[in-house]
Design a protein around this motif. Structure first.
Motif, PDB file in Angstrom:
ATOM      1  N   VAL A  27       7.187 -10.339   0.094  1.00 38.64           N
ATOM      2  CA  VAL A  27       5.736 -10.401  -0.100  1.00 38.64           C
ATOM      3  C   VAL A  27       4.945  -9.825   1.076  1.00 38.64           C
ATOM      4  O   VAL A  27       4.045  -8.999   0.865  1.00 38.64           O
ATOM      5  CB  VAL A  27       5.303 -11.853  -0.400  1.00 38.64           C
ATOM      6  CG1 VAL A  27       3.784 -11.972  -0.398  1.00 38.64           C
ATOM      7  CG2 VAL A  27       5.864 -12.298  -1.732  1.00 38.64           C
ATOM      8  N   PRO A  28       5.197 -10.235   2.327  1.00 34.36           N
ATOM      9  CA  PRO A  28       4.340  -9.737   3.422  1.00 34.36           C
ATOM     10  C   PRO A  28       4.345  -8.219   3.548  1.00 34.36           C
ATOM     11  O   PRO A  28       3.298  -7.615   3.811  1.00 34.36           O
ATOM     12  CB  PRO A  28       4.950 -10.400   4.672  1.00 34.36           C
ATOM     13  CG  PRO A  28       5.689 -11.580   4.170  1.00 34.36           C
ATOM     14  CD  PRO A  28       6.211 -11.185   2.829  1.00 34.36           C
ATOM     15  N   LEU A  29       5.516  -7.602   3.355  1.00 33.99           N
ATOM     16  CA  LEU A  29       5.584  -6.145   3.473  1.00 33.99           C
ATOM     17  C   LEU A  29       4.771  -5.476   2.373  1.00 33.99           C
ATOM     18  O   LEU A  29       4.100  -4.458   2.608  1.00 33.99           O
ATOM     19  CB  LEU A  29       7.037  -5.688   3.423  1.00 33.99           C
ATOM     20  CG  LEU A  29       7.296  -4.221   3.746  1.00 33.99           C
ATOM     21  CD1 LEU A  29       6.758  -3.855   5.118  1.00 33.99           C
ATOM     22  CD2 LEU A  29       8.789  -3.911   3.658  1.00 33.99           C
ATOM     23  N   THR A  30       4.812  -6.040   1.174  1.00 30.68           N
ATOM     24  CA  THR A  30       3.996  -5.506   0.079  1.00 30.68           C
ATOM     25  C   THR A  30       2.512  -5.609   0.410  1.00 30.68           C
ATOM     26  O   THR A  30       1.749  -4.647   0.242  1.00 30.68           O
ATOM     27  CB  THR A  30       4.294  -6.263  -1.229  1.00 30.68           C
ATOM     28  OG1 THR A  30       5.644  -6.021  -1.628  1.00 30.68           O
ATOM     29  CG2 THR A  30       3.355  -5.825  -2.340  1.00 30.68           C
ATOM     30  N   LEU A  31       2.084  -6.778   0.893  1.00 34.36           N
ATOM     31  CA  LEU A  31       0.666  -6.971   1.214  1.00 34.36           C
ATOM     32  C   LEU A  31       0.202  -5.994   2.285  1.00 34.36           C
ATOM     33  O   LEU A  31      -0.895  -5.428   2.193  1.00 34.36           O
ATOM     34  CB  LEU A  31       0.432  -8.407   1.697  1.00 34.36           C
ATOM     35  CG  LEU A  31       0.665  -9.531   0.692  1.00 34.36           C
ATOM     36  CD1 LEU A  31       0.454 -10.882   1.359  1.00 34.36           C
ATOM     37  CD2 LEU A  31      -0.249  -9.385  -0.504  1.00 34.36           C
ATOM     38  N   GLY A  32       1.012  -5.820   3.324  1.00 33.00           N
ATOM     39  CA  GLY A  32       0.590  -4.987   4.446  1.00 33.00           C
ATOM     40  C   GLY A  32       0.695  -3.502   4.189  1.00 33.00           C
ATOM     41  O   GLY A  32      -0.201  -2.729   4.575  1.00 33.00           O
ATOM     42  N   LEU A  33       1.772  -3.078   3.538  1.00 29.83           N
ATOM     43  CA  LEU A  33       1.962  -1.641   3.335  1.00 29.83           C
ATOM     44  C   LEU A  33       0.898  -1.039   2.431  1.00 29.83           C
ATOM     45  O   LEU A  33       0.538   0.130   2.602  1.00 29.83           O
ATOM     46  CB  LEU A  33       3.348  -1.364   2.751  1.00 29.83           C
ATOM     47  CG  LEU A  33       4.485  -1.152   3.751  1.00 29.83           C
ATOM     48  CD1 LEU A  33       5.799  -0.878   3.028  1.00 29.83           C
ATOM     49  CD2 LEU A  33       4.169   0.011   4.695  1.00 29.83           C
ATOM     50  N   THR A  34       0.396  -1.817   1.478  1.00 17.10           N
ATOM     51  CA  THR A  34      -0.595  -1.240   0.561  1.00 17.10           C
ATOM     52  C   THR A  34      -1.829  -0.760   1.314  1.00 17.10           C
ATOM     53  O   THR A  34      -2.329   0.352   1.064  1.00 17.10           O
ATOM     54  CB  THR A  34      -1.012  -2.265  -0.507  1.00 17.10           C
ATOM     55  OG1 THR A  34      -1.419  -3.485   0.137  1.00 17.10           O
ATOM     56  CG2 THR A  34       0.115  -2.557  -1.457  1.00 17.10           C
ATOM     57  N   PHE A  35      -2.332  -1.563   2.237  1.00 18.56           N
ATOM     58  CA  PHE A  35      -3.527  -1.148   2.972  1.00 18.56           C
ATOM     59  C   PHE A  35      -3.202  -0.089   4.022  1.00 18.56           C
ATOM     60  O   PHE A  35      -4.054   0.744   4.354  1.00 18.56           O
ATOM     61  CB  PHE A  35      -4.212  -2.356   3.604  1.00 18.56           C
ATOM     62  CG  PHE A  35      -5.181  -3.019   2.670  1.00 18.56           C
ATOM     63  CD1 PHE A  35      -6.364  -2.398   2.323  1.00 18.56           C
ATOM     64  CD2 PHE A  35      -4.892  -4.253   2.119  1.00 18.56           C
ATOM     65  CE1 PHE A  35      -7.259  -2.996   1.443  1.00 18.56           C
ATOM     66  CE2 PHE A  35      -5.788  -4.864   1.237  1.00 18.56           C
ATOM     67  CZ  PHE A  35      -6.965  -4.239   0.896  1.00 18.56           C
TER      68      PHE A  35
END
Length: 530
Positions: A27-35
């Motif tokens: 989850v954290p990598l998904t949240l951060g990589l998108t932005f």
């Protein structure tokens, strides 16, 4: 009443913890990589420089791998509420199910739909249109996190609902109250920003790998610099927002904050030290080998220099009257169910805020029935129940500290990365590049410790002060739970193996250059894979 086999409860808890922690690795990598992808593509649209498009496409490929496996591990978790936590689902389903449904219908489908457009629309959409799609993907991923955290916050701070004695469950009252739950808002921003830290170190670490091998140097240097700046801003934000969460815990979950700080006795401001390290002993309810920094704890938690923080011994003493009140509430509710007399309903309503404490006493009551407690047994049952209000102090204390220590480490590493990158001295400091490479998994570990702190600290409740965990599970047999746990462990291990294999494969292959930026290496990109 017959209580659920404690072994089944423990296995249900362990299985949910396992699946949640597995899922939260993605989850954290998904949240951060998108932005970060949105930031890279924004620079591309504004400047027209091809390298930023290459960056957005390459890091987007790694995002896609992580996103797919995150979805796969997340879907199975939602079924666990019905299979392993049926009492919880019945009692709290209205409150928990509503944000989960919104997350699935709005955020998840919006994100999934636009992810496909983002990947396959580079040559089919104009630059501004594709950039808008990327921002929608970023918004969708963070909206998914929002609704999950709204649901979780309702468990920690159950507002916007009331207990209905007719249906014997929590009834949804206020959608606005649920969404704007202070715990939800603070957790959402804190968790999202923690994802930005994770993505920043992920991009920095892989870029450091290329710089160490002197491959894709121009690409890696640009990616590294953007990630370093993104990371230091995010780390400052995550530490600041962590303070907000700590303040909320101090106000609404005093047992959690006392366990986090290893505070067995009420503090003595302003001297009270912040304990850096200790060995809390849940059995003796004391801590050993304490190392602390004086004059720090009181302003850190209370934002004053004179307000005491209630210790766990005093919290247990304060719980005694609430346990007695809760027993009265359950007794009145039982009588109301049999007689439907208004007097019994009035008595229940006068004590209903303490009903959860009465349920907590069930394990110590004769035949697990608090309505059967004789007057001469009451003091004994209350005394036996008091220690149950505390979480596992050792786990909560150390999970929090490991998260904090890692956060401070991230601040240092991002500050150094920003300085060395701006001074163009990265390739002269190979030790630092290696440090960045080996630090890639640390933000994921830090976020896992954060969730352990939050969830272990809420115990012994699934719904804080409303429903004890030992009453929330389904009535499965031990054999079923062992089989289910083994199946989930195998399945999720396959998911993680697939994630690691694909991430290593495509990270080692590196970006596939098609312009002049691909010629700034000493070896072709294909050689990295060998």
């Amino acid at each position: 009443m017959d209580l659920i086999d404690p072994t089944v409860v423990d296995l249900s808890r362990f299985q949910f913890a396992l699946t949640a922690l597995y899922h939260f690795m993605f989850v954290p990598l998904t949240l951060g990589l998108t932005f970060m992808l949105a930031a890279m593509e924004t620079v591309y649209v504004v400047t027209g420089k091809q390298i930023y498009k290459d960056m957005a496409q390459f890091w987007g490929k790694l995002f896609g791998i992580n996103f797919a496996l995150g979805v796969a591990t997340g879907l199975t978790m939602e079924f666990e509420f019905g299979t392993n936590w049926s009492m919880y689902s019945r009692f709290f389903g209205d409150m928990f199910g509503t944000p989960l449904a919104i997350e699935g219908l709005m955020a998840f489908f919006m994100e999934s739909t636009f992810v496909g457009i983002m990947f396959f629309g580079w040559d089919r959409l104009s630059r501004p249109a594709h950039l808008a799609v990327t921002y929608i993907v970023a918004l969708g991923s963070n909206l998914s996190a929002l609704w999950i955290l709204v649901a979780n916050a309702s468990m920690n701070m159950p507002v916007g609902a009331h207990f209905d004695p007719e249906t014997m469950r929590m009834t949804f009252d206020s959608f606005v109250g649920v969404v704007f739950n202070p715990d939800a808002q603070a957790k959402f921003v804190h968790t999202s920003v923690a994802g930005y830290v994770t993505a920043s170190l992920f991009v920095m670490g892989i870029s450091a790998f290329y710089l160490l091998r002197r491959e894709h140097r121009h690409f890696a240097a640009r990616s590294f610099r953007m990630a370093a700046v993104f990371g230091i801003i995010s780390t400052v934000a995550v530490i600041t927002l962590g303070d907000v969460l700590g303040r909320l815990d101090y106000e609404h979950q005093p047992t959690k904050i006392a366990a986090i700080e290893g505070l067995w006795h009420t503090s003595k401001p302003p001297y009270e030290p912040w304990i850096v390290a200790a060995l809390p002993d849940d059995a003796t309810q004391e801590s050993y080998f304490e190392i602390g920094v004086p004059y720090v704890l009181t302003p850190l938690i209370t934002h004053t220099f004179h307000t005491p923080i209630t210790g766990m011994h005093e919290l247990q003493d304060a719980a005694g009257p609430r346990i007695e009140s809760g027993i009265t509430a359950i007794t009145a509710l039982r009588r109301y169910g049999e007689t439907h007399q208004q007097a019994d309903l009035d008595l229940f309503q006068a004590h209903q805020n303490d009903m959860g404490y009465g349920l907590l006493a069930t394990r110590h009551a004769p035949n697990q029935d608090v309505t059967a407690i004789a007057p001469d047994q009451l003091a004994t049952v209350v005394a036996q129940t008091k220690p149950d209000i505390l979480p596992n102090v050792f786990v909560t204390f150390w999970a929090f500290r490991l998260m904090v220590f890692l956060s401070l480490y991230f601040f240092v590493i991002f500050a150094m990365a920003s300085y060395l990158s701006l001074k163009n001295q990265l390739e002269r400091n190979k030790w630092f590049l290696k440090l960045c490479l080996w630090s890639i998994p640390l933000p994921v570990i830090a976020t896992e410790f954060g969730w352990i702190t939050a969830e272990a600290g809420r115990q012994p409740w699934t719904v804080f002060e409303r429903l004890p965990t030992f009453m929330s599970a389904s009535t499965h047999g031990t054999g079923y739970m062992i089989f289910s746990l083994a199946g989930f462990t195998l399945l999720y291990s396959i998911f993680i193996a697939a994630e690691l294999y694909l991430m290593f494969k495509f990270a080692r292959l590196g970006p596939q250059p098609h312009d002049a930026h691909g010629t700034d290496t000493h070896a072709p990109a294909s050689a990295v894979a060998h």
